[in-house]
Motif scaffolding. Sequence first.
Motif, PDB file in Angstrom:
ATOM      1  N   SER A   8      19.273  46.921 -47.347  1.00 27.33           N
ATOM      2  CA  SER A   8      19.775  45.551 -47.485  1.00 27.33           C
ATOM      3  C   SER A   8      21.209  45.449 -46.952  1.00 27.33           C
ATOM      4  O   SER A   8      21.869  46.467 -46.702  1.00 27.33           O
ATOM      5  CB  SER A   8      19.751  45.135 -48.957  1.00 27.33           C
ATOM      6  OG  SER A   8      20.700  45.900 -49.699  1.00 27.33           O
ATOM      7  N   VAL A   9      21.663  44.225 -46.799  1.00 30.60           N
ATOM      8  CA  VAL A   9      23.033  43.993 -46.339  1.00 30.60           C
ATOM      9  C   VAL A   9      24.023  44.610 -47.333  1.00 30.60           C
ATOM     10  O   VAL A   9      25.021  45.234 -46.940  1.00 30.60           O
ATOM     11  CB  VAL A   9      23.300  42.483 -46.179  1.00 30.60           C
ATOM     12  CG1 VAL A   9      24.773  42.239 -45.852  1.00 30.60           C
ATOM     13  CG2 VAL A   9      22.410  41.898 -45.092  1.00 30.60           C
ATOM     14  N   VAL A  10      23.757  44.428 -48.606  1.00 33.26           N
ATOM     15  CA  VAL A  10      24.640  44.976 -49.640  1.00 33.26           C
ATOM     16  C   VAL A  10      24.697  46.499 -49.528  1.00 33.26           C
ATOM     17  O   VAL A  10      25.776  47.100 -49.653  1.00 33.26           O
ATOM     18  CB  VAL A  10      24.155  44.557 -51.047  1.00 33.26           C
ATOM     19  CG1 VAL A  10      24.979  45.279 -52.123  1.00 33.26           C
ATOM     20  CG2 VAL A  10      24.269  43.059 -51.214  1.00 33.26           C
ATOM     21  N   GLU A  11      23.561  47.125 -49.268  1.00 35.22           N
ATOM     22  CA  GLU A  11      23.531  48.579 -49.134  1.00 35.22           C
ATOM     23  C   GLU A  11      24.311  49.032 -47.910  1.00 35.22           C
ATOM     24  O   GLU A  11      24.979  50.071 -47.940  1.00 35.22           O
ATOM     25  CB  GLU A  11      22.084  49.071 -49.063  1.00 35.22           C
ATOM     26  CG  GLU A  11      21.365  49.012 -50.405  1.00 35.22           C
ATOM     27  CD  GLU A  11      19.917  49.420 -50.308  1.00 35.22           C
ATOM     28  OE1 GLU A  11      19.452  50.165 -51.192  1.00 35.22           O
ATOM     29  OE2 GLU A  11      19.232  48.992 -49.347  1.00 35.22           O
ATOM     30  N   TYR A  12      24.241  48.260 -46.832  1.00 35.82           N
ATOM     31  CA  TYR A  12      25.042  48.584 -45.650  1.00 35.82           C
ATOM     32  C   TYR A  12      26.528  48.483 -45.958  1.00 35.82           C
ATOM     33  O   TYR A  12      27.331  49.333 -45.546  1.00 35.82           O
ATOM     34  CB  TYR A  12      24.681  47.668 -44.475  1.00 35.82           C
ATOM     35  CG  TYR A  12      23.591  48.217 -43.590  1.00 35.82           C
ATOM     36  CD1 TYR A  12      23.871  49.215 -42.658  1.00 35.82           C
ATOM     37  CD2 TYR A  12      22.291  47.743 -43.685  1.00 35.82           C
ATOM     38  CE1 TYR A  12      22.882  49.732 -41.839  1.00 35.82           C
ATOM     39  CE2 TYR A  12      21.288  48.256 -42.864  1.00 35.82           C
ATOM     40  CZ  TYR A  12      21.585  49.250 -41.949  1.00 35.82           C
ATOM     41  OH  TYR A  12      20.604  49.759 -41.145  1.00 35.82           O
ATOM     42  N   LEU A  15      27.769  51.384 -47.557  1.00 37.24           N
ATOM     43  CA  LEU A  15      27.580  52.594 -46.738  1.00 37.24           C
ATOM     44  C   LEU A  15      26.436  53.467 -47.238  1.00 37.24           C
ATOM     45  O   LEU A  15      26.444  54.691 -47.056  1.00 37.24           O
ATOM     46  CB  LEU A  15      28.878  53.411 -46.674  1.00 37.24           C
ATOM     47  CG  LEU A  15      30.114  52.690 -46.126  1.00 37.24           C
ATOM     48  CD1 LEU A  15      31.321  53.614 -46.144  1.00 37.24           C
ATOM     49  CD2 LEU A  15      29.861  52.174 -44.721  1.00 37.24           C
ATOM     50  N   ARG A  16      25.447  52.862 -47.861  1.00 37.76           N
ATOM     51  CA  ARG A  16      24.325  53.622 -48.390  1.00 37.76           C
ATOM     52  C   ARG A  16      23.555  54.400 -47.311  1.00 37.76           C
ATOM     53  O   ARG A  16      23.211  55.576 -47.520  1.00 37.76           O
ATOM     54  CB  ARG A  16      23.375  52.685 -49.141  1.00 37.76           C
ATOM     55  CG  ARG A  16      22.129  53.351 -49.708  1.00 37.76           C
ATOM     56  CD  ARG A  16      22.449  54.322 -50.835  1.00 37.76           C
ATOM     57  NE  ARG A  16      21.243  54.967 -51.305  1.00 37.76           N
ATOM     58  CZ  ARG A  16      20.423  54.468 -52.216  1.00 37.76           C
ATOM     59  NH1 ARG A  16      20.689  53.273 -52.752  1.00 37.76           N
ATOM     60  NH2 ARG A  16      19.350  55.111 -52.593  1.00 37.76           N
ATOM     61  N   PRO A  17      23.258  53.802 -46.133  1.00 34.09           N
ATOM     62  CA  PRO A  17      22.561  54.572 -45.097  1.00 34.09           C
ATOM     63  C   PRO A  17      23.315  55.832 -44.679  1.00 34.09           C
ATOM     64  O   PRO A  17      22.718  56.892 -44.482  1.00 34.09           O
ATOM     65  CB  PRO A  17      22.435  53.584 -43.935  1.00 34.09           C
ATOM     66  CG  PRO A  17      22.490  52.242 -44.582  1.00 34.09           C
ATOM     67  CD  PRO A  17      23.462  52.393 -45.718  1.00 34.09           C
ATOM     68  N   LEU A  18      24.640  55.723 -44.547  1.00 34.48           N
ATOM     69  CA  LEU A  18      25.449  56.872 -44.163  1.00 34.48           C
ATOM     70  C   LEU A  18      25.408  57.951 -45.243  1.00 34.48           C
ATOM     71  O   LEU A  18      25.254  59.147 -44.944  1.00 34.48           O
ATOM     72  CB  LEU A  18      26.884  56.438 -43.902  1.00 34.48           C
ATOM     73  CG  LEU A  18      27.879  57.563 -43.550  1.00 34.48           C
ATOM     74  CD1 LEU A  18      27.438  58.288 -42.286  1.00 34.48           C
ATOM     75  CD2 LEU A  18      29.281  56.995 -43.406  1.00 34.48           C
ATOM     76  N   LYS A  19      25.525  57.530 -46.493  1.00 32.18           N
ATOM     77  CA  LYS A  19      25.497  58.491 -47.604  1.00 32.18           C
ATOM     78  C   LYS A  19      24.153  59.202 -47.670  1.00 32.18           C
ATOM     79  O   LYS A  19      24.090  60.426 -47.858  1.00 32.18           O
ATOM     80  CB  LYS A  19      25.773  57.762 -48.921  1.00 32.18           C
ATOM     81  CG  LYS A  19      27.190  57.221 -49.045  1.00 32.18           C
ATOM     82  CD  LYS A  19      27.373  56.433 -50.339  1.00 32.18           C
ATOM     83  CE  LYS A  19      28.772  55.849 -50.434  1.00 32.18           C
ATOM     84  NZ  LYS A  19      28.931  55.026 -51.674  1.00 32.18           N
TER      85      LYS A  19
END
Length: 290
Positions: A8-12, A15-19
Amino acid sequence: MRKLSRYSVVEYLKLRPLKDALKQYRNDIWQFFFCLKKPEGFEFFLQEQECLRGENIAIIIAFEQPWALNWLLTMAVKNQPDFQFIVFDNSRYQDKRSELKQVCLRHGIPYVGLPKLKTRHVNRSHGIAMTWVYRNFVSVICPSVFGFVDHDLIPVSTSGILDEVKRQSFYGVLNKSDMTWNLWAGFCFYDYSFVSGENLNFLYDFSNGLDTGGRNYKCLYSKCDMSNLEFSSDEVYMLNVDESNRREVQLIDRSWVHIGSISYNDNLAPKKKFFEALEYALNSKGFFEL
């Protein structure tokens, strides 16, 4: 790891994808180097087990519970004669490894003490141990069918695992998230010829909502239509062993009793009396009834 389009936008923004990517990369590096380690005498062990080429094997990742392993192996000889059971010990403490090895010797079951893995993350420890066994043992021995069985999963009656695996190439308990799925690491069996071309990875994939073995979704399960497959039953029954022993018990494939939660967060003590009574009843009757 989850597809980038599913964040989701909030996750981006967080930085959730990077983590998630960094954690996966860390785990892969950790696993890669661990799989290069070999216990002393392992090459000789492989030579001894060459007779298992083309046979059916069931692998137990043992962890610090001699009593449970002894019960499992005792019942396995009676109820799972189609499989050669093999124990790979992932215990932290040497005294437990010595006890588990003695249990295997008494039952005539092959035993290997895995290299020590310094992590208290139960899913990481279990997943890396499974991958080590697959890459260093299964892929060398090349069995007909192989599977992983939890160290506290007791085969109380016979089951048709081989028939299911031969029919659809793998079989086990379904572990499903929103859009992905895998087989539960505690009960999963595979036709080796079907998976031998895949780089199986039994690490978890929490970003996709998948526990141990979840990393196999991309390389294996995603290529299969789940609607065309049969999976093992996973049910809870209220069992009465005697007047003073009654509790809910998880039953896998209507033939395997799961003690449950006796690894890192050891919860055996409050329920050991019940399972000891169940063990005695099974040994006395020689069969299992719901």
